[in-house]
Design a protein around this motif. Sequence first.
Motif, PDB file in Angstrom:
ATOM      1  N   ILE A  25      12.249  21.717  13.934  1.00 14.33           N
ATOM      2  CA  ILE A  25      12.189  22.508  15.166  1.00 14.33           C
ATOM      3  C   ILE A  25      10.772  23.044  15.326  1.00 14.33           C
ATOM      4  O   ILE A  25      10.267  23.759  14.455  1.00 14.33           O
ATOM      5  N   LYS A  26      10.124  22.690  16.418  1.00 15.90           N
ATOM      6  CA  LYS A  26       8.749  23.131  16.659  1.00 15.90           C
ATOM      7  C   LYS A  26       8.766  24.612  17.016  1.00 15.90           C
ATOM      8  O   LYS A  26       9.338  25.014  18.031  1.00 15.90           O
ATOM      9  N   THR A  27       8.109  25.407  16.164  1.00 15.68           N
ATOM     10  CA  THR A  27       8.260  26.858  16.213  1.00 15.68           C
ATOM     11  C   THR A  27       6.919  27.557  16.293  1.00 15.68           C
ATOM     12  O   THR A  27       5.932  27.108  15.688  1.00 15.68           O
ATOM     13  N   ALA A  28       6.865  28.657  17.021  1.00 17.21           N
ATOM     14  CA  ALA A  28       5.712  29.564  17.037  1.00 17.21           C
ATOM     15  C   ALA A  28       6.203  30.962  16.699  1.00 17.21           C
ATOM     16  O   ALA A  28       7.378  31.294  16.892  1.00 17.21           O
ATOM     17  N   ILE A  29       5.306  31.777  16.155  1.00 15.83           N
ATOM     18  CA  ILE A  29       5.615  33.163  15.827  1.00 15.83           C
ATOM     19  C   ILE A  29       4.788  34.071  16.724  1.00 15.83           C
ATOM     20  O   ILE A  29       3.587  33.860  16.899  1.00 15.83           O
ATOM     21  N   VAL A  30       5.432  35.087  17.268  1.00 14.98           N
ATOM     22  CA  VAL A  30       4.740  36.100  18.064  1.00 14.98           C
ATOM     23  C   VAL A  30       5.025  37.447  17.415  1.00 14.98           C
ATOM     24  O   VAL A  30       6.177  37.783  17.152  1.00 14.98           O
ATOM     25  N   ALA A  31       3.955  38.220  17.136  1.00 18.50           N
ATOM     26  CA  ALA A  31       4.156  39.486  16.436  1.00 18.50           C
ATOM     27  C   ALA A  31       3.028  40.454  16.721  1.00 18.50           C
ATOM     28  O   ALA A  31       1.887  40.053  16.922  1.00 18.50           O
ATOM     29  N   ARG A  32       3.354  41.722  16.690  1.00 16.58           N
ATOM     30  CA  ARG A  32       2.345  42.779  16.808  1.00 16.58           C
ATOM     31  C   ARG A  32       1.591  42.935  15.492  1.00 16.58           C
ATOM     32  O   ARG A  32       0.377  43.072  15.454  1.00 16.58           O
ATOM     33  N   ASP A  33       2.348  42.941  14.372  1.00 16.78           N
ATOM     34  CA  ASP A  33       1.768  43.037  13.031  1.00 16.78           C
ATOM     35  C   ASP A  33       1.955  41.703  12.344  1.00 16.78           C
ATOM     36  O   ASP A  33       3.047  41.122  12.375  1.00 16.78           O
ATOM     37  N   THR A  34       0.905  41.197  11.702  1.00 15.88           N
ATOM     38  CA  THR A  34       0.969  39.883  11.088  1.00 15.88           C
ATOM     39  C   THR A  34       0.853  39.977   9.572  1.00 15.88           C
ATOM     40  O   THR A  34       0.549  41.046   9.021  1.00 15.88           O
ATOM     41  N   ALA A  35       1.083  38.854   8.919  1.00 17.47           N
ATOM     42  CA  ALA A  35       1.231  38.837   7.470  1.00 17.47           C
ATOM     43  C   ALA A  35       0.038  39.398   6.717  1.00 17.47           C
ATOM     44  O   ALA A  35       0.194  39.975   5.635  1.00 17.47           O
ATOM     45  N   GLU A  36      -1.154  39.233   7.257  1.00 20.95           N
ATOM     46  CA  GLU A  36      -2.335  39.726   6.549  1.00 20.95           C
ATOM     47  C   GLU A  36      -2.553  41.223   6.724  1.00 20.95           C
ATOM     48  O   GLU A  36      -3.440  41.810   6.092  1.00 20.95           O
ATOM     49  N   ASP A  37      -1.732  41.877   7.561  1.00 23.62           N
ATOM     50  CA  ASP A  37      -1.885  43.318   7.790  1.00 23.62           C
ATOM     51  C   ASP A  37      -1.180  44.110   6.683  1.00 23.62           C
ATOM     52  O   ASP A  37      -0.226  44.855   6.919  1.00 23.62           O
ATOM     53  N   SER A  38      -1.661  43.974   5.450  1.00 24.32           N
ATOM     54  CA  SER A  38      -0.944  44.528   4.301  1.00 24.32           C
ATOM     55  C   SER A  38      -1.044  46.043   4.185  1.00 24.32           C
ATOM     56  O   SER A  38      -0.398  46.640   3.319  1.00 24.32           O
TER      57      SER A  38
END
Length: 388
Positions: A25-38
Amino acid sequence: MYDAVVVGSGVVGLSIALELHSRGIKTAIVARDTAEDSTSIGFASPWAGCNWFSFANGSSDPAAEWDRITYHGLGKVAAERPDLCKKVPVWNVYERKKGPEDALWYKDFVTNYKDLESTRSHPLPGNKPYANYFETWILHAPNYTRYLGEKVKSLGIPIIRHRLSSIDEAYNLPSTGRVSLVINATGLGSKSLVGVEDDKVYPARGQTVLVKAPLVKDCIFHVEGFFAETDDDKDETAKAPPQAAYMIPRPGPEGHVVLGGHYRVGDWSTNADLKEAERILQDCYNLCPQLAGPNGKSWKDIEVVSHNVGLRPAREGGARLELEERRIGQVGSKDIIPGIVNSSKGRQVGIVHAYGVGGAGFQNSLGLAEKASDLAVKYLSKQTKAKL
């Protein structure tokens, strides 16, 4: 351009995106905070303990299946990245002797499960009288979250930083194009996101102390009162459960251990409470004096690295995992919701809700991703058939 958009890039959203990709399934992620925002307090994933220690209420609880799948799935993660995930002993100590009705639902599949009683020759941690012992997985929460983000990007799944005004907006973003399916993994965001606005969602504040204690290799838990809520109107003569304490050694060479035992319902504060931190340090030291090092004499000798606060995305009645079919433009005033162009008004779409897991996000992430993806595949297959 895409088959589905995942909204949210905490451990749940990232795990779902990877599972969807594995199914073609071709997927995109939309987010305010992303994985590198530790260091972001906008989402809970970087602040978790974290280990596999199921909160599911028996084997019939849907979360039990998510936890079981994740327990077995983390073995693959540990083989690939032992610096992020490893298996260690856990001692769950307690005061009151339990009967057969209190048996842990997962005792038959976790490694080396035992029910133990303290003896003079073999005392249990904190000199507690009873314990459940088994081997469990520990994860380095911020590094594992970043690892998932890097893996997502390496597979060509974009992570688009964008703050949505409404869930309807996610179906028609310029960066993703027109989609008919959204996966809502927004955690606490589901309380206020227009079009979802789930009043059952609430924060369960957590506070931990990160310490350097290389002698501590095992998880130790004393959590009989962990989920007890403060009630100013309760009977003052009633005996309150003991405040919780736990320690989780982090994978990696730093010798770091996460100390915790804080669960405060409805508290949005992200400032560290130093009085609570002191209580956690004292209670954890009583369970495991090795925290203070070979020459330590008291809890004051524990080497503190940092104080951390996170808001667990909890929900009354448990997590929400379900497929909802809806029409775009049915939230608020459809004429002022961003992303609803004329051609989209009234369009039939689907949304898979996957949020409200509280503090269990890491320990059920792989199972939740599998079940959420089942719902997504079912919806997309139905859409494909309808077009034929």
